[in-house]
Design a protein around this motif. Structure first.
Motif, PDB file in Angstrom:
ATOM      1  N   LYS A 185       3.684   5.870  -5.726  1.00 35.29           N
ATOM      2  CA  LYS A 185       3.586   5.902  -7.184  1.00 35.29           C
ATOM      3  C   LYS A 185       2.404   6.757  -7.638  1.00 35.29           C
ATOM      4  O   LYS A 185       2.506   7.528  -8.605  1.00 35.29           O
ATOM      5  CB  LYS A 185       3.453   4.483  -7.729  1.00 35.29           C
ATOM      6  N   THR A 196       2.351   1.736  -3.495  1.00 35.50           N
ATOM      7  CA  THR A 196       1.310   2.220  -4.404  1.00 35.50           C
ATOM      8  C   THR A 196       0.980   3.681  -4.126  1.00 35.50           C
ATOM      9  O   THR A 196       0.759   4.475  -5.052  1.00 35.50           O
ATOM     10  CB  THR A 196       0.038   1.366  -4.251  1.00 35.50           C
ATOM     11  N   THR A 239      -5.470  -6.491  -3.975  1.00 34.33           N
ATOM     12  CA  THR A 239      -6.171  -5.943  -5.137  1.00 34.33           C
ATOM     13  C   THR A 239      -7.688  -6.066  -4.983  1.00 34.33           C
ATOM     14  O   THR A 239      -8.429  -5.161  -5.375  1.00 34.33           O
ATOM     15  CB  THR A 239      -5.715  -6.651  -6.417  1.00 34.33           C
ATOM     16  N   GLU A 262       0.820  -1.208   0.000  1.00 33.63           N
ATOM     17  CA  GLU A 262       0.000   0.000   0.000  1.00 33.63           C
ATOM     18  C   GLU A 262       0.858   1.264   0.000  1.00 33.63           C
ATOM     19  O   GLU A 262       0.528   2.249  -0.662  1.00 33.63           O
ATOM     20  CB  GLU A 262      -0.931   0.003   1.222  1.00 33.63           C
TER      21      GLU A 262
END
Length: 231
Positions: A127, A124, A208, A121
């Motif tokens: 990013k 992500t 996901t 997490e």
């Protein structure tokens, strides 16, 4: 009824009663038989075969179970008998076993593992935050808000572990920015460590799926334009 059970017992036919409906399919797959709703629909191809069926007393207790041995066409099923000192302990054990089975199922469906401890997490989040800086207008706000929502997961994990969440999240950002993509929250030692070195991993599908379901829920809530209060 009691009369039918009486005559069946005189003929030496064992009857198992009070079977929950969800268990019917499992029993049929185990014994290789087919459910029959009415005696007129009974036929040889719908029956299962076993060498012995008997009530067995569980060791160390007074509970009886029906045991089938020598099944002719056994299905690919398995029964796990669980014991506990009370209903609470037994319920927790059942939930833990179910969670473990779900993790294995996720790994079978998608053969990919990522680092645990909030590492995925956090990576992500960085990013998405980096991509949001390249955008302008409403898109930049949306991507930044999505990234902030992911960072809450690491913050909550640190908070639930009794750690200082702000310091932990800051350290997570720092290590991921330095290229340590496996950096996550080490709950046992109360610090940020490389989860890959500690073999703390989780199936990719778990993360996901959680993100996808949460996103769908938010999209549904945003579509609500009015509330009708009924008293």
């Amino acid at each position: 009824n009691e009369l039918s059970l009486h005559f069946l017992a005189k003929m030496g036919i064992l009857v198992v009663t009070d079977i929950d409906r969800p268990e019917v399919d499992f029993i049929c797959r185990t014994l290789g038989c087919t459910p029959v709703a009415h005696p007129d629909q009974m036929s040889a191809d719908k029956l299962g075969s076993a060498e012995r069926v008997a009530d067995v007393l569980m060791e160390g207790g007074s509970t009886k179970v029906v045991k089938f041995t020598g099944v002719k066409n056994p299905g690919k099923t398995m029964t796990v008998l669980m014991r506990g000192s009370n209903e609470f302990v037994l319920g927790e054990a059942e939930r833990s076993l179910h969670d473990a089975q779900c993790v294995v199922r996720s790994l079978v469906k998608k053969r990919a593992l990522i680092a645990g401890g909030g590492a995925g997490e956090t990576q992500t989040f960085l990013k998405l935050q980096e991509y949001a800086r390249e955008l302008t207008g409403m898109d930049a706000y949306c991507f930044q808000a999505f990234a902030d929502a992911l960072e809450v997961i690491s913050y909550t994990l640190a908070e639930n572990a009794g750690m200082k969440p702000i310091e932990v999240v800051t350290e997570l950002r720092k290590q991921h920015a330095e290229g340590i993509v496996g950096a996550g929250i080490n709950v046992k030692k109360g610090k940020v460590s490389d989860m890959y070195e500690l073999n703390v991993v989780q199936p990719l599908l778990v993360s996901t799926s959680a993100i996808q379901l949460a996103t769908e829920t938010v999209c549904m809530i945003m579509k609500i334009d009015d509330l009708v209060v009924v008293q």
